[in-house]
Design a protein around this motif. Structure first.
Motif, mmCIF file in Angstrom:
data_model
loop_
_atom_site.group_PDB
_atom_site.id
_atom_site.type_symbol
_atom_site.label_atom_id
_atom_site.label_comp_id
_atom_site.label_asym_id
_atom_site.label_seq_id
_atom_site.Cartn_x
_atom_site.Cartn_y
_atom_site.Cartn_z
ATOM 1 N N MET A 71 0.858 -1.160 0.000
ATOM 2 C CA MET A 71 0.000 0.000 0.000
ATOM 3 C C MET A 71 0.905 1.224 0.000
ATOM 4 O O MET A 71 1.893 1.272 0.711
ATOM 5 C CB MET A 71 -0.887 -0.003 1.240
ATOM 6 N N LYS A 72 0.530 2.186 -0.813
ATOM 7 C CA LYS A 72 1.370 3.376 -0.934
ATOM 8 C C LYS A 72 0.503 4.610 -1.132
ATOM 9 O O LYS A 72 -0.713 4.510 -1.300
ATOM 10 C CB LYS A 72 2.338 3.219 -2.108
ATOM 11 N N ASN A 73 1.161 5.760 -1.107
ATOM 12 C CA ASN A 73 0.508 7.052 -1.349
ATOM 13 C C ASN A 73 -0.661 7.318 -0.400
ATOM 14 O O ASN A 73 -1.738 7.749 -0.816
ATOM 15 C CB ASN A 73 0.033 7.164 -2.801
ATOM 16 N N PHE A 74 -0.457 7.080 0.862
ATOM 17 C CA PHE A 74 -1.490 7.384 1.855
ATOM 18 C C PHE A 74 -1.734 8.887 1.893
ATOM 19 O O PHE A 74 -0.788 9.680 1.954
ATOM 20 C CB PHE A 74 -1.065 6.908 3.245
ATOM 21 N N GLN A 75 -3.011 9.267 1.853
ATOM 22 C CA GLN A 75 -3.400 10.675 1.908
ATOM 23 C C GLN A 75 -4.623 10.815 2.813
ATOM 24 O O GLN A 75 -5.385 9.871 2.988
ATOM 25 C CB GLN A 75 -3.753 11.192 0.508
ATOM 26 N N ASN A 76 -4.802 12.009 3.336
ATOM 27 C CA ASN A 76 -6.003 12.301 4.114
ATOM 28 C C ASN A 76 -7.200 12.343 3.169
ATOM 29 O O ASN A 76 -7.095 12.791 2.033
ATOM 30 C CB ASN A 76 -5.850 13.659 4.806
ATOM 31 N N TYR A 77 -8.346 11.863 3.636
ATOM 32 C CA TYR A 77 -9.594 11.974 2.879
ATOM 33 C C TYR A 77 -10.625 12.622 3.791
ATOM 34 O O TYR A 77 -10.794 12.215 4.936
ATOM 35 C CB TYR A 77 -10.081 10.602 2.410
ATOM 36 N N MET A 78 -11.289 13.637 3.269
ATOM 37 C CA MET A 78 -12.275 14.393 4.050
ATOM 38 C C MET A 78 -13.675 14.162 3.472
ATOM 39 O O MET A 78 -14.098 14.848 2.557
ATOM 40 C CB MET A 78 -11.912 15.872 3.998
ATOM 41 N N PRO A 79 -14.417 13.173 3.994
ATOM 42 C CA PRO A 79 -15.768 12.931 3.486
ATOM 43 C C PRO A 79 -16.738 14.012 3.972
ATOM 44 O O PRO A 79 -16.526 14.631 5.021
ATOM 45 C CB PRO A 79 -16.124 11.573 4.081
ATOM 46 N N GLU A 80 -17.801 14.209 3.212
ATOM 47 C CA GLU A 80 -18.813 15.201 3.587
ATOM 48 C C GLU A 80 -19.448 14.905 4.937
ATOM 49 O O GLU A 80 -19.841 15.826 5.658
ATOM 50 C CB GLU A 80 -19.898 15.267 2.514
ATOM 51 N N LYS A 81 -19.546 13.625 5.292
ATOM 52 C CA LYS A 81 -20.215 13.271 6.552
ATOM 53 C C LYS A 81 -19.535 13.898 7.766
ATOM 54 O O LYS A 81 -20.162 14.089 8.796
ATOM 55 C CB LYS A 81 -20.325 11.753 6.712
ATOM 56 N N TYR A 82 -18.247 14.227 7.663
ATOM 57 C CA TYR A 82 -17.532 14.835 8.786
ATOM 58 C C TYR A 82 -18.028 16.251 9.078
ATOM 59 O O TYR A 82 -17.708 16.812 10.122
ATOM 60 C CB TYR A 82 -16.025 14.847 8.554
ATOM 61 N N MET A 83 -18.812 16.824 8.179
ATOM 62 C CA MET A 83 -19.391 18.150 8.396
ATOM 63 C C MET A 83 -20.721 18.064 9.149
ATOM 64 O O MET A 83 -21.279 19.087 9.536
ATOM 65 C CB MET A 83 -19.626 18.855 7.051
ATOM 66 N N MET A 84 -21.220 16.864 9.346
ATOM 67 C CA MET A 84 -22.506 16.654 10.019
ATOM 68 C C MET A 84 -22.347 16.824 11.532
ATOM 69 O O MET A 84 -21.256 16.634 12.078
ATOM 70 C CB MET A 84 -23.045 15.254 9.707
ATOM 71 N N PRO A 85 -23.436 17.138 12.231
ATOM 72 C CA PRO A 85 -23.380 17.353 13.682
ATOM 73 C C PRO A 85 -22.935 16.113 14.474
ATOM 74 O O PRO A 85 -22.482 16.254 15.606
ATOM 75 C CB PRO A 85 -24.811 17.735 14.062
ATOM 76 N N ASP A 86 -23.064 14.925 13.892
ATOM 77 C CA ASP A 86 -22.661 13.697 14.593
ATOM 78 C C ASP A 86 -21.147 13.577 14.752
ATOM 79 O O ASP A 86 -20.676 12.694 15.466
ATOM 80 C CB ASP A 86 -23.155 12.464 13.834
ATOM 81 N N PHE A 87 -20.395 14.428 14.057
ATOM 82 C CA PHE A 87 -18.930 14.350 14.086
ATOM 83 C C PHE A 87 -18.355 15.614 14.696
ATOM 84 O O PHE A 87 -18.671 16.714 14.278
ATOM 85 C CB PHE A 87 -18.381 14.161 12.666
ATOM 86 N N GLN A 88 -17.506 15.414 15.703
ATOM 87 C CA GLN A 88 -16.844 16.537 16.375
ATOM 88 C C GLN A 88 -15.371 16.525 15.980
ATOM 89 O O GLN A 88 -14.673 15.532 16.202
ATOM 90 C CB GLN A 88 -16.976 16.396 17.889
ATOM 91 N N LYS A 89 -14.905 17.621 15.399
ATOM 92 C CA LYS A 89 -13.499 17.707 15.001
ATOM 93 C C LYS A 89 -12.615 17.773 16.240
ATOM 94 O O LYS A 89 -12.834 18.598 17.121
ATOM 95 C CB LYS A 89 -13.259 18.922 14.114
ATOM 96 N N ILE A 90 -11.615 16.896 16.290
ATOM 97 C CA ILE A 90 -10.659 16.866 17.391
ATOM 98 C C ILE A 90 -9.378 17.588 16.979
ATOM 99 O O ILE A 90 -8.834 18.400 17.710
ATOM 100 C CB ILE A 90 -10.348 15.416 17.819
ATOM 101 N N GLU A 91 -8.899 17.255 15.797
ATOM 102 C CA GLU A 91 -7.748 17.923 15.177
ATOM 103 C C GLU A 91 -7.815 17.611 13.690
ATOM 104 O O GLU A 91 -8.706 16.875 13.254
ATOM 105 C CB GLU A 91 -6.428 17.466 15.802
ATOM 106 N N ASP A 92 -6.906 18.166 12.907
ATOM 107 C CA ASP A 92 -6.959 17.960 11.461
ATOM 108 C C ASP A 92 -7.091 16.486 11.118
ATOM 109 O O ASP A 92 -6.249 15.675 11.500
ATOM 110 C CB ASP A 92 -5.718 18.537 10.770
ATOM 111 N N GLY A 93 -8.175 16.139 10.423
ATOM 112 C CA GLY A 93 -8.388 14.779 9.934
ATOM 113 C C GLY A 93 -8.905 13.786 10.950
ATOM 114 O O GLY A 93 -9.141 12.631 10.610
#
Length: 134
Positions: A1-23
């Protein structure tokens, strides 16, 4: 496995998700809402068909060996498979990982920009593999 990158799905913008830190986000367990909160992050990566355990892998058919290696190495579980994204992709795989411990998710994110694969070896006539991070 290579080229790991952050992925930001739209669901992370929903109220059920609380941002702790980047990603990294905190949410309810997708398996049992009565469980305590879990920390999640989503990554993209590419399988390497020339690597041990990844021979027939594709975004729609993730290889078991390196995925289990990641889960074991970082004490994680899969919280979303992003089936539609993986089925539609030729090379990029999408995966959400979760843990009850923030530190496990922080450690997982050290894979971003790196390569993680299984290296086979023989011991006592039996074949084994170890996970390699580079």
């Amino acid at each position: 496995m290579k080229n790991f990158q952050n992925y930001m799905p739209e669901k992370y913008m929903m109220p059920d998700f609380q941002k702790i830190e980047d990603g990294i986000y905190k949410t309810k367990s997708p398996y049992d809402p009565k469980d305590k909160d879990v920390f999640v992050t989503s990554l993209t990566f590419e399988m390497e068909p020339e690597c041990y355990g990844e021979e027939d892998a594709s975004p729609g058919n993730l290889a078991q060996i390196p995925i289990e290696g990641i889960l074991d190495e970082f004490n994680l579980f899969v919280t979303d498979f992003y089936d539609q994204l993986n089925e539609a992709s030729e090379t990029v795989c999408y995966q959400e990982f979760g843990s009850f411990d923030l530190e496990d998710i922080q450690e997982l994110r050290t894979l971003i920009g790196k390569r993680f694969y299984a290296a086979p070896y023989i011991e006592g006539g039996d074949e084994y593999y170890k996970m390699v991070l580079e």
